[in-house]
Each structure stands twice: as C-alpha cells, then as structure tokens.
Design an enzyme around this catalytic site. Structure first.
Site, mmCIF file in Angstrom:
data_model
loop_
_atom_site.group_PDB
_atom_site.id
_atom_site.type_symbol
_atom_site.label_atom_id
_atom_site.label_comp_id
_atom_site.label_asym_id
_atom_site.label_seq_id
_atom_site.Cartn_x
_atom_site.Cartn_y
_atom_site.Cartn_z
ATOM 1 C CG HIS A 5 -0.378 0.438 2.529
ATOM 2 N ND1 HIS A 5 0.412 -0.713 3.071
ATOM 3 C CD2 HIS A 5 -0.022 1.551 3.214
ATOM 4 C CE1 HIS A 5 0.872 -0.174 4.417
ATOM 5 N NE2 HIS A 5 0.563 1.076 4.244
HETATM 6 C C1 UD1 Z 1 -1.805 5.320 6.221
HETATM 7 C C2 UD1 Z 1 -0.504 5.756 6.846
HETATM 8 C C3 UD1 Z 1 0.534 4.791 6.922
HETATM 9 C C4 UD1 Z 1 0.047 3.440 7.301
HETATM 10 C C5 UD1 Z 1 -1.310 2.952 6.474
HETATM 11 C C6 UD1 Z 1 -1.833 1.754 7.010
HETATM 12 C C7 UD1 Z 1 -0.034 8.178 6.727
HETATM 13 C C8 UD1 Z 1 0.776 9.374 6.004
HETATM 14 N N1 UD1 Z 1 0.004 6.963 6.308
HETATM 15 O O1 UD1 Z 1 -1.601 5.311 4.994
HETATM 16 O O2 UD1 Z 1 1.592 5.020 7.465
HETATM 17 O O3 UD1 Z 1 0.812 2.302 6.811
HETATM 18 O O4 UD1 Z 1 -2.352 4.402 6.860
HETATM 19 O O5 UD1 Z 1 -3.038 1.605 6.532
HETATM 20 O O6 UD1 Z 1 -0.540 8.401 7.644
HETATM 21 N N2 UD1 Z 1 -9.311 4.953 2.460
HETATM 22 C C9 UD1 Z 1 -10.211 4.146 2.671
HETATM 23 N N3 UD1 Z 1 -10.952 3.800 3.714
HETATM 24 C C10 UD1 Z 1 -10.221 3.985 4.952
HETATM 25 C C11 UD1 Z 1 -9.131 4.790 4.817
HETATM 26 C C12 UD1 Z 1 -8.443 5.209 3.572
HETATM 27 O O7 UD1 Z 1 -11.100 4.070 1.654
HETATM 28 O O8 UD1 Z 1 -10.774 3.557 5.820
HETATM 29 C C13 UD1 Z 1 -8.591 5.076 1.427
HETATM 30 C C14 UD1 Z 1 -8.851 6.837 0.999
HETATM 31 O O9 UD1 Z 1 -8.998 6.726 -0.459
HETATM 32 C C15 UD1 Z 1 -7.462 7.453 1.067
HETATM 33 C C16 UD1 Z 1 -6.446 6.095 0.971
HETATM 34 O O10 UD1 Z 1 -7.342 5.143 1.295
HETATM 35 O O11 UD1 Z 1 -7.377 8.508 0.284
HETATM 36 C C17 UD1 Z 1 -5.216 6.409 1.706
HETATM 37 O O12 UD1 Z 1 -5.742 6.632 3.068
HETATM 38 P P1 UD1 Z 1 -4.724 7.681 3.971
HETATM 39 O O13 UD1 Z 1 -5.001 7.525 5.558
HETATM 40 O O14 UD1 Z 1 -4.386 8.944 3.411
HETATM 41 O O15 UD1 Z 1 -3.091 6.852 3.771
HETATM 42 P P2 UD1 Z 1 -2.813 5.390 3.891
HETATM 43 O O16 UD1 Z 1 -2.380 5.066 2.467
HETATM 44 O O17 UD1 Z 1 -3.835 4.411 4.327
#
Ligand code: UD1
Length: 371
Positions: A207
């Site tokens: 991811h």
């Molecule tokens: C975040 C953390 C990363 C961690 C990861 C674990 C930061 C900078 N990164 O990255 O260190 O390893 O979480 O999962 O904080 N989304 C959903 N549902 C959710 C959450 C996210 O659909 O419940 C999607 C959204 O489209 C979002 C994307 O995933 O834009 C990324 O989510 P985000 O929390 O921004 O960062 P992660 O890539 O999950």
C-alpha cells in the site's frame, strides 16, 4: 493520578494502543485514560473491526476527519483536536507510530505546552520522500518522552542530538498485541474459508504510495508476483488505496489470470491467522516486518529501505528492493529452502510486556518532574 489522551487514527495504530489502554485500565489508581480517534481511517474494515478484535473500548472522542490531501487531513486533525486538549487538560498525550494523526496531534500539544509521549520513536528509513519519515522526524523532535522499540532507534535519536534522559527503550507494543491475541486467532476460520493448507501459500500486502501510485513500479511488482504465484498461491488482502490503483491502471485482468487471490482487507484476528500459517510473506508494511520476525515467518520487504533494520539483523526479514528480477530470484531462493520452524531469534524486549514499561516510564517521568 495521571490523565492521558491515547491517540489512534489509522489501521496500524489500533494494535499499538490496545495493550497500553488495557494496562492503564488495570492501573486505574495511577491512570485515567481517554481514547481519541481522529477518523483518518473510517471504513469498517480499516477501523471498526479492530476495536472489536482487540477488545478495545469505543473512543471517547471521534474527530471524523476522513480522507483528504496530507495538508488538509493534518490540518483537519489539528483543528478538531485542539479543543479536546483545551477541554480535557491532560497530563500527557500519547501518540504511536508515524501516520498523519501522530504528527498532527503531537503538533497541537507542543503549541499548547502539553507533554507528548511518542511510542515507536527513533525509527528512520532515511528516505524523506516517504510521508511517514517526515512524520517520524517531526514527532520525535517535538515529543517530551521518546519510547523506542529497539536500540538502533536510541542511536538514531542520540545522533540527532536528542537528550538521553528523554529516551527510553521499552520494547514493542505491537508484539504485546500479537502475543495477547494469538490464542484468540484459533477461532478464525479464514484458512478454511479460503481453502488453504498451512505453509502452502504466501501472503501479500502492498500500500505504500511509492509502490502502488506509480503505474510502472506497481506493474513491475505485479509481474514478479504473478510469476511467483505460479510456484505458490498468493493471498492478497488489498488496502483501499491499492484496490483503487488496480482498477485505475487496469491490472485486474492480469491478477485474475494469475494465482494471486485478491481479497478485502481483513480484521486483526483473521489477518494474524492468515499470515501465521504462510510459507512466505511479501509486503511493504512496517508492522508486518515486525510481526513476521516475532513469529519467525520468512518475510520479503518490497522496498528499497526499511526503518526497522532490527527485523533483518535479528529476524526473518529480507529487503528485496523493487526490481522485479531480484524479487523473483530471492522469493525462489527462500521457497527452495527447507521449510523450517526458523530459529526463534526475537529482538530484545519484544516480549509482550512493552505496555507495562511504557506505563512505568510515564509514572516515573512525571514523579521525577514533580520532585
Ligand atoms: C496510512 C499511513 C501509513 C499506514 C497506512 C496503513 C500516513 C501518512 N500514512 O496510509 O503510514 O501504513 O495508513 O493503512 O498517515 N481509505 C479508505 N478507507 C479508509 C482509509 C483510507 O477507503 O478507511 C482510502 C482513501 O481513499 C484514502 C486512501 O485510502 O485516500 C489513503 O488513506 P490515508 O489514510 O490517506 O493513507 P494510507 O495510504 O492508508
């Protein structure tokens, strides 16, 4: 009595906070704790199921910030968290790991003069293009108590000029959660549901933005993984970010034709049950590098660097980089080795008691300051 706000936001935070909350509740004559969930992760599969699996009380505050750009997400967390700190007046705010919620809440506290304890301090990948590396550096710089999982983290902090009396090597709370939960995972039917035989499959998670947001890099990784899957089937619980890129880049058909099985993200207990029976784990996650080391399961980290070198020096982790040829070569070498129970080499203080030491540190630091 110390009043503590425990912060969670994203998936890897929940298993780090759970043992600390449990310990603080056990020592309720010393600690009054409240849980703040920023809402960085909000899907049932990325958040709610973890509270249930980890036996964690529901959050006392939910900031519901959701997804957005880094700047907007960080700013939303800060704006929503500041009034909570002002109203609750905690003695300490405890943040874990390296996600946006970690740095945002630490920043709010440092401006308000509220003490911050950072759990999992001092890890460094030395790759400043990773958002997590920036979060680690900033959080460590402004925290009052730096609680580390390994001695290399202490060395990193000292090299950056952090005063030694702020640093405490306490061990790894993620492993507290893992050991606590292992027995419970026997109830999970995930291996049966997916028709898997122990040691006859591999598990993949991917991811990191650097791996999945670039079509060429993600495509190259998938080519290698498809070839590896001909030798051993690969189960791939895909993070929402990764799932979105697979459809955007049109990779679904190639995966469909391979022996890679794409599934939804799993809950904590099902996921442990899944990877603990695997012959091999392939990942770019930080936590999984540690968990496979604690359980002596071979792990290939599909990244150019790791902030967790102890999983290589004292564990089962191999850093492959992202070159597809090299990943295939290393995977085949590992698969051709005799499947052994592995030598049970576990890093110091990854013993299931880190949360106890964290609570001791908070109590001692506070009583020393009040002398
Ligand atoms: C975040 C953390 C990363 C961690 C990861 C674990 C930061 C900078 N990164 O990255 O260190 O390893 O979480 O999962 O904080 N989304 C959903 N549902 C959710 C959450 C996210 O659909 O419940 C999607 C959204 O489209 C979002 C994307 O995933 O834009 C990324 O989510 P985000 O929390 O921004 O960062 P992660 O890539 O999950």
């Amino acid at each position: 009595m110390l009043k503590i706000l425990n912060i969670v936001g994203a998936r890897p935070n929940f298993m780090k906070i759970a043992p600390i909350v449990r310990q603080m509740k056990r020592r309720d004559n010393e600690f009054q704790q409240l849980i703040v969930h920023t809402g960085q992760h909000y899907d049932a599969a990325m958040s709610n199921s973890f509270f249930k699996d980890l036996g964690m009380p529901q959050p006392d505050f939910h900031l519901e910030v959701g997804s957005a750009s880094h700047a907007v997400q960080t700013a939303r967390i800060m704006t929503a968290f500041e009034p909570v700190v002002l109203a609750e007046k905690p003695d300490w705010v405890l943040v874990v790991g390296d996600v946006n919620s970690t740095v945002a809440c630490a920043l709010v506290c440092s401006k308000l003069g509220v003490k911050v304890a950072h759990v999992e301090a001092g890890l460094r990948s030395r790759d400043r293009t990773m958002p997590e590396e920036i979060n680690r550096i900033v959080t460590d710089t402004i925290s009052d108590l730096l609680l580390t999982t390994s001695q290399d983290a202490n060395e990193n902090l000292k090299a950056e000029g952090v005063s030694e009396d702020k640093i405490n090597f306490v061990g790894n709370v993620m492993i507290d959660s893992l050991f606590y939960s292992l027995k419970l995972t026997e109830k999970s039917n995930i291996r049966e549901d997916l028709n898997l035989t122990e040691k006859d499959y591999a598990v993949l998670t991917l991811h990191r933005p650097s791996n999945v947001d670039d079509e060429k890099i993600f495509g190259g990784l998938l080519d290698a993984l498809c070839v590896i899957s001909e030798k051993i089937p690969i189960i791939f619980p895909a993070h929402p970010r990764t799932r979105a890129r697979i459809s955007e880049f049109g990779f679904a058909d190639a995966i469909e034709r391979s022996q890679i099985k794409l599934i939804e993200p799993l809950g904590y207990l099902d996921f442990i049950r899944l990877y603990s029976g695997a012959r091999l784990v392939l990942t770019d996650s930080g936590g999984l590098q540690e968990e496979t080391t604690a359980l002596s399961i071979p792990c290939l980290t599909l990244r150019e660097n790791t902030e967790r070198p102890i999983t290589i020096s004292h564990g089962t982790n191999i850093l492959t980089g992202i070159n597809p040829e090299r990943i295939k070569q290393i995977a085949f070498e590992v698969l051709n080795r005799e499947a052994s129970a592995g030598d049970k080499k576990i890093p110091p203080l990854w013993d299931g008691r880190a949360a106890e030491r964290i609570c001791d540190c908070l109590s001692e630091t506070d009583s020393q300051e009040n002398l």
